[in-house]
Enzyme design. Structure first.
Site, PDB file in Angstrom:
ATOM      1  N   GLU A 166       0.849  -1.191   0.000  1.00 20.09           N
ATOM      2  CA  GLU A 166       0.000   0.000   0.000  1.00 20.09           C
ATOM      3  C   GLU A 166       0.881   1.237   0.000  1.00 20.09           C
ATOM      4  O   GLU A 166       1.974   1.215   0.559  1.00 20.09           O
ATOM      5  CB  GLU A 166      -0.884   0.019   1.259  1.00 20.09           C
ATOM      6  CG  GLU A 166      -1.897  -1.092   1.270  1.00 20.09           C
ATOM      7  CD  GLU A 166      -2.554  -1.247   2.642  1.00 20.09           C
ATOM      8  OE1 GLU A 166      -2.613  -0.266   3.401  1.00 20.09           O
ATOM      9  OE2 GLU A 166      -2.990  -2.369   2.928  1.00 20.09           O
ATOM     10  N   LYS A 205       2.212   4.613   1.326  1.00 23.97           N
ATOM     11  CA  LYS A 205       2.265   5.159   2.684  1.00 23.97           C
ATOM     12  C   LYS A 205       1.890   6.635   2.613  1.00 23.97           C
ATOM     13  O   LYS A 205       2.689   7.487   2.222  1.00 23.97           O
ATOM     14  CB  LYS A 205       3.666   4.978   3.276  1.00 23.97           C
ATOM     15  CG  LYS A 205       3.751   5.355   4.737  1.00 23.97           C
ATOM     16  CD  LYS A 205       5.079   4.909   5.327  1.00 23.97           C
ATOM     17  CE  LYS A 205       5.196   5.185   6.806  1.00 23.97           C
ATOM     18  NZ  LYS A 205       4.973   6.560   7.193  1.00 23.97           N
ATOM     19  N   ASP A 228       1.158  10.304   3.561  1.00 21.66           N
ATOM     20  CA  ASP A 228       1.815  11.160   4.549  1.00 21.66           C
ATOM     21  C   ASP A 228       0.797  12.079   5.207  1.00 21.66           C
ATOM     22  O   ASP A 228       0.547  13.193   4.757  1.00 21.66           O
ATOM     23  CB  ASP A 228       2.914  11.976   3.864  1.00 21.66           C
ATOM     24  CG  ASP A 228       3.944  12.471   4.863  1.00 21.66           C
ATOM     25  OD1 ASP A 228       3.858  12.085   6.051  1.00 21.66           O
ATOM     26  OD2 ASP A 228       4.823  13.242   4.458  1.00 21.66           O
ATOM     27  N   TYR A 272      -7.296   1.907   5.936  1.00 19.92           N
ATOM     28  CA  TYR A 272      -6.402   0.802   5.583  1.00 19.92           C
ATOM     29  C   TYR A 272      -6.248  -0.266   6.657  1.00 19.92           C
ATOM     30  O   TYR A 272      -5.516  -1.223   6.467  1.00 19.92           O
ATOM     31  CB  TYR A 272      -5.023   1.309   5.166  1.00 19.92           C
ATOM     32  CG  TYR A 272      -4.362   2.276   6.143  1.00 19.92           C
ATOM     33  CD1 TYR A 272      -4.005   1.867   7.431  1.00 19.92           C
ATOM     34  CD2 TYR A 272      -4.089   3.587   5.771  1.00 19.92           C
ATOM     35  CE1 TYR A 272      -3.406   2.744   8.322  1.00 19.92           C
ATOM     36  CE2 TYR A 272      -3.487   4.470   6.655  1.00 19.92           C
ATOM     37  CZ  TYR A 272      -3.147   4.048   7.937  1.00 19.92           C
ATOM     38  OH  TYR A 272      -2.565   4.913   8.810  1.00 19.92           O
ATOM     39  N   LYS A 277      10.707   3.314   3.380  1.00 18.76           N
ATOM     40  CA  LYS A 277      10.698   4.784   3.318  1.00 18.76           C
ATOM     41  C   LYS A 277      11.455   5.256   2.088  1.00 18.76           C
ATOM     42  O   LYS A 277      12.586   4.838   1.855  1.00 18.76           O
ATOM     43  CB  LYS A 277      11.372   5.353   4.580  1.00 18.76           C
ATOM     44  CG  LYS A 277      10.598   5.067   5.863  1.00 18.76           C
ATOM     45  CD  LYS A 277       9.401   5.968   6.026  1.00 18.76           C
ATOM     46  CE  LYS A 277       9.785   7.322   6.517  1.00 18.76           C
ATOM     47  NZ  LYS A 277       9.514   7.555   7.918  1.00 18.76           N
ATOM     48  N   CYS A 305      16.129  48.656  -5.708  1.00 15.72           N
ATOM     49  CA  CYS A 305      16.328  47.469  -6.534  1.00 15.72           C
ATOM     50  C   CYS A 305      17.803  47.051  -6.538  1.00 15.72           C
ATOM     51  O   CYS A 305      18.671  47.879  -6.808  1.00 15.72           O
ATOM     52  CB  CYS A 305      15.859  47.763  -7.957  1.00 15.72           C
ATOM     53  SG  CYS A 305      16.254  46.456  -9.112  1.00 15.72           S
ATOM     54  N   CYS A 346      19.192  47.781 -10.317  1.00 19.17           N
ATOM     55  CA  CYS A 346      19.344  49.113 -10.913  1.00 19.17           C
ATOM     56  C   CYS A 346      19.312  50.247  -9.893  1.00 19.17           C
ATOM     57  O   CYS A 346      19.576  51.394 -10.243  1.00 19.17           O
ATOM     58  CB  CYS A 346      18.255  49.340 -11.953  1.00 19.17           C
ATOM     59  SG  CYS A 346      16.637  49.593 -11.212  1.00 19.17           S
ATOM     60  N   CYS A 399      10.396  46.334  -8.418  1.00 16.88           N
ATOM     61  CA  CYS A 399      11.214  47.444  -8.885  1.00 16.88           C
ATOM     62  C   CYS A 399      10.338  48.326  -9.777  1.00 16.88           C
ATOM     63  O   CYS A 399       9.551  47.834 -10.572  1.00 16.88           O
ATOM     64  CB  CYS A 399      12.400  46.909  -9.680  1.00 16.88           C
ATOM     65  SG  CYS A 399      13.268  48.196 -10.578  1.00 16.88           S
ATOM     66  N   CYS A 410      14.902  48.872 -15.902  1.00 19.21           N
ATOM     67  CA  CYS A 410      15.713  47.966 -15.084  1.00 19.21           C
ATOM     68  C   CYS A 410      16.150  46.789 -15.959  1.00 19.21           C
ATOM     69  O   CYS A 410      15.318  46.119 -16.566  1.00 19.21           O
ATOM     70  CB  CYS A 410      14.893  47.468 -13.901  1.00 19.21           C
ATOM     71  SG  CYS A 410      15.785  46.267 -12.909  1.00 19.21           S
TER      72      CYS A 410
HETATM   73  S1  IVH Z   1      -0.600   0.418   8.581  1.00 19.30           S
HETATM   74  C1  IVH Z   1       0.378  -1.915  12.073  1.00 19.30           C
HETATM   75  N1  IVH Z   1      -0.924   1.454   6.185  1.00 19.30           N
HETATM   76  O1  IVH Z   1       2.424   5.230   8.563  1.00 19.30           O
HETATM   77  C2  IVH Z   1      -0.181  -1.106  10.975  1.00 19.30           C
HETATM   78  N2  IVH Z   1       0.044   2.811   7.870  1.00 19.30           N
HETATM   79  O2  IVH Z   1       4.954   4.721   9.982  1.00 19.30           O
HETATM   80  C3  IVH Z   1       0.072   0.323  11.164  1.00 19.30           C
HETATM   81  N3  IVH Z   1       0.536   5.107   7.147  1.00 19.30           N
HETATM   82  O3  IVH Z   1       1.203   5.391  11.847  1.00 19.30           O
HETATM   83  C4  IVH Z   1      -0.342   1.209  10.102  1.00 19.30           C
HETATM   84  N4  IVH Z   1      -0.198   4.885   5.084  1.00 19.30           N
HETATM   85  O4  IVH Z   1       0.128   6.913  10.053  1.00 19.30           O
HETATM   86  C5  IVH Z   1      -0.490   1.662   7.444  1.00 19.30           C
HETATM   87  N5  IVH Z   1      -1.336   2.243   4.047  1.00 19.30           N
HETATM   88  C6  IVH Z   1      -0.890   2.443   5.292  1.00 19.30           C
HETATM   89  C7  IVH Z   1      -0.371   3.690   5.704  1.00 19.30           C
HETATM   90  C8  IVH Z   1       0.100   3.830   7.014  1.00 19.30           C
HETATM   91  C9  IVH Z   1       0.336   5.710   5.966  1.00 19.30           C
HETATM   92  C10 IVH Z   1       1.152   5.760   8.320  1.00 19.30           C
HETATM   93  C11 IVH Z   1       0.393   5.601   9.594  1.00 19.30           C
HETATM   94  C12 IVH Z   1       1.327   4.927  10.541  1.00 19.30           C
HETATM   95  C13 IVH Z   1       2.638   5.268   9.952  1.00 19.30           C
HETATM   96  C14 IVH Z   1       3.701   4.280  10.356  1.00 19.30           C
END
Ligand code: IVH
Length: 672
Positions: A115, A117, A119, A229, A318, A412, A415, A430, A435
């Protein structure tokens, strides 16, 4: 209506609005138009206001924000909210896979679900008998903060569960990420800038800050989104048995589930997925900082268990960081093609996501001030996608002493002319039309069709005239001769003499065109025509005070100020003198103050491309005939002049029944 009937109507409205919301935000398949949705929501809000006893916690009315609170009570998680261990690079993924196989006693490949991740900020939502009853942040994993009212404002969080092909669970905790879309973030920042407020640093912090607002209406304003998720505690008849089933289950309950989740048959497929998204991430409308890899089989997950707060069955790959800390050595100022002063950060070189960064943008003075960025600070720098690196803010704990606040220079840096920095505006500019930093753009604009219309001097020739030093301000265009032009690269005698006759021909365009060519801030073709008609000569205009200028129709203080400032600059006055000496017509027929002419008192709107006239030329004809040109169609519009590829303005005119003319219609109106 009797209360019973009102109650029925409220229930009906809630059902319609809830369905419309789901179709719009979760399925991306709208069913109601925005005005229809708003009208129904209004009706429900009014109803609930008049009869508070009809309010329910799952009412769509909650999405606009309930009552502000004074603090957040704790939210205890029935099952702990785990975090994730990190993996960097392929080796660590292979090591994770090997550990899963060993501890799980597995011979062949392990099936995973990958999945994105997201942010944002992890939250947990509690549903009892299908209704959202509470929601909280992760906190330390055992207890977070109860932010229920704020979570209800997120349109992708169902207030009541759907049950598409599944039975509504008696109880369930749904977990996922609250986040902000990049487009919503940009829009919010644009709105903030327009109001003179500081920009937010990034979508993640803005989402996290939004969830922690005491007034839910402020959370609602940030337009947050949610991807589900994971599950916490669940009491249901046929709970899912794998992560991919779990995602399908969440979808069936009415959640938005990220569509890029993918089952992978082996760690090799996982590695491919990760590589694909490390480069593909910028195309998404939300920020991701990695990929989460989860053992697909929930029974195997249970067998593997946790190591402290991290599950042994999942890991976060990451992406390389796009953020780094470094020292802000200095702030330099460059001047853009339109005269805007851009402050730039000079940084101690630092590696971010594979490249070395030693410069970054600081946007403008307000940005520097509101983020309290000072020379000498250790600052956080981010580099997102193709975007220029940006200084987010100082690391205040590492500030040494009390360095002075930064202010942009008031002259500026290129000039030396005065810098104009209107109160409440983010940008400083400016004011010198000659200029060098702005010159190419100025020359190009001066020669363009809507201004002096000098055929042959386009982007390329303008740049080469400036680069060669032949043209140091627009008046020097009239000092060009064959000999000078022939010194330019790729300039043949034939084209040089064509350019010269075009220059000669431009001398008689009159004051209105000249003024619009000078590129005085806020003085486009329309204001130029008004000022030319009211003042009659460039000398009269240069002598005019702000008070005199604002007497002209449509000339406000801002425009007046800009005109006065322009003529106050010595280099600009000298340039005007040279234009006059070269024989450029700097006069215009005076227009009587009360507009007369066939279009006196009429308001017209131009849209689309006309066959023979540019928009500026058409506007000029209209203004000369006493008419006014505005940018948008309203009931006050008298005519819409539509050309090819006219868009929404034409539709609006049709809707309002406003007469629509083409170019020949306009000419007929003007008397042929
Ligand atoms: S699973 C044990 N799935 O990443 C399962 N986390 O670094 C825990 N996050 O605290 C979470 N996308 O805030 C999961 N598809 C995803 C995610 C996800 C973002 C974040 C979440 C978690 C952090 C962990």
């Amino acid at each position: 209506m009797a209360l019973k009937a009102l109650e029925k109507r409220a229930r009906e409205l809630r059902a319609i609005l809830d369905e419309a919301n789901y179709r719009y935000h979760v399925l991306d398949d709208p069913q109601l138009s925005d005005p229809d949705y708003d009208a129904l929501l209004r009706e429900l809000l009014d109803l609930e206001l008049a009869h508070p006893e009809l309010q329910t916690p799952d009412s769509p009315a909650m999405r606009v924000g309930g009552t502000p609170s004074t603090g957040f009570p704790p939210y205890v998680h029935a099952r702990p909210m785990l975090s994730l261990g990190n993996a960097f690079g392929e080796d660590e993924l292979l090591a994770f896979d090997a550990r899963v196989k060993k501890l799980g006693g597995i011979e062949g490949d392990v099936a995973y679900t990958c999945e994105l991740k997201i942010d944002g900020l992890a939250v947990s939502l509690r549903y009892d008998a299908g209704k959202l009853t509470a929601g909280g942040t992760r906190g330390d994993g055992n207890a977070g903060e109860d932010v229920t009212a704020n979570l209800r404002t997120i349109k992708t969080i169902p207030l009541s569960l759907r049950a598409h092909g599944v039975k509504t669970p008696r109880h369930v905790d749904v977990r996922g990420e609250a986040y902000m879309r990049k487009s919503d973030f940009e829009r919010l920042n644009a709105e903030r800038e327009a109001r003179g407020e500081a920009r937010f640093a990034n979508p993640r912090n803005t989402a996290a800050g939004g969830i922690r607002q005491l007034d839910p209406a402020l959370t609602a304003e940030r337009k947050l989104s949610f991807y589900a998720y994971a599950l916490g505690e669940i009491d249901a008849d046929n709970p899912p048995r794998s992560q991919h089933e779990l995602l399908a289950y969440l979808k069936a309950l009415g959640f938005r589930v990220n569509e890029h989740a993918q089952p992978s048959g082996s760690i090799r497929e996982v590695i491919d997925f990760v590589a694909e998204w490390e480069t593909g991430r910028d195309a998404l409308d939300y920020e991701i900082d990695g990929v989460v890899i989860k053992v697909d089989d929930l029974a195997l997950q249970a067998k593997l268990g946790n190591a402290g707060k991290d599950p042994r069955w999942a890991i976060a790959y990451k992406f390389r960081a796009r953020e780094a800390r470094t020292k802000l050595l200095d702030i330099t100022v460059s001047v853009g093609r339109t005269g805007v002063l851009n402050p730039n950060a000079v940084l101690e070189p630092v590696h971010i996501g594979g490249t070395t960064v030693s410069n970054a943008t600081l946007h403008n003075q307000d940005y520097i001030r509101s983020n309290d960025i000072r020379i000498g600070d250790v600052v956080t720098v981010i580099r997102a996608g193709d975007v220029i690196p940006r200084v987010v803010g100082p690391v205040l704990e590492l500030r040494v002493g009390d360095p002075p606040e930064y202010t942009l220079p008031d002259t500026c840096p290129v000039c030396g002319a005065d810098v104009d920095h209107p109160e409440g505006e983010p940008m400083a500019r400016c004011t010198n039309a000659s200029c060098p930093a702005q010159l190419v753009e100025r020359v190009r604009h001066f020669c363009s069709r809507g201004a002096m219309d000098i055929e042959g001097i386009g982007d390329q020739l303008a740049a080469s005239l400036v680069d060669s030093g032949l043209v140091r301000d627009v008046s020097e265009i009239y000092q060009l001769d064959l000999e000078k032009l022939l010194t330019l690269p790729r300039m043949a005698e034939k084209s040089a003499s064509n350019v010269l006759s075009a220059i000669e021909g431009s001398k008689h365009r009159g004051l209105a065109r000249l003024l619009s060519g000078l590129g005085i801030r806020f003085v486009g073709s329309q204001n130029a025509a008004i000022l030319a008609g009211d003042f009659g000569s460039i000398d009269a205009l240069a002598r005019a005070s702000e008070d005199e200028l604002v007497r002209s129709e449509g000339i406000g203080v801002e425009i007046a100020r800009s005109v006065v400032l322009f003529f106050a600059q010595e280099p600009n006055r000298a340039m005007v003198a040279r234009l006059k000496a070269a024989g450029v017509d700097v006069t215009a027929p005076l227009r009587p103050r009360e507009p007369v002419g066939v279009l006196a008192g009429k308001t017209l709107v131009l849209t689309g491309t006309l066959p023979n006239l540019t928009r500026d030329e058409a506007a000029e004809l209209i203004v000369a005939a006493g008419g006014k040109v505005t940018g948008s169609v309203s009931k006050k519009t008298d005519y819409v002049i539509a050309g090819e590829e006219a868009g929404s303005k034409l539709a609006k005119a049709e809707q309002l029944g406003i007469p629509i003319l083409d170019e020949s219609g306009l000419r007929a109106l003007l008397g042929g």
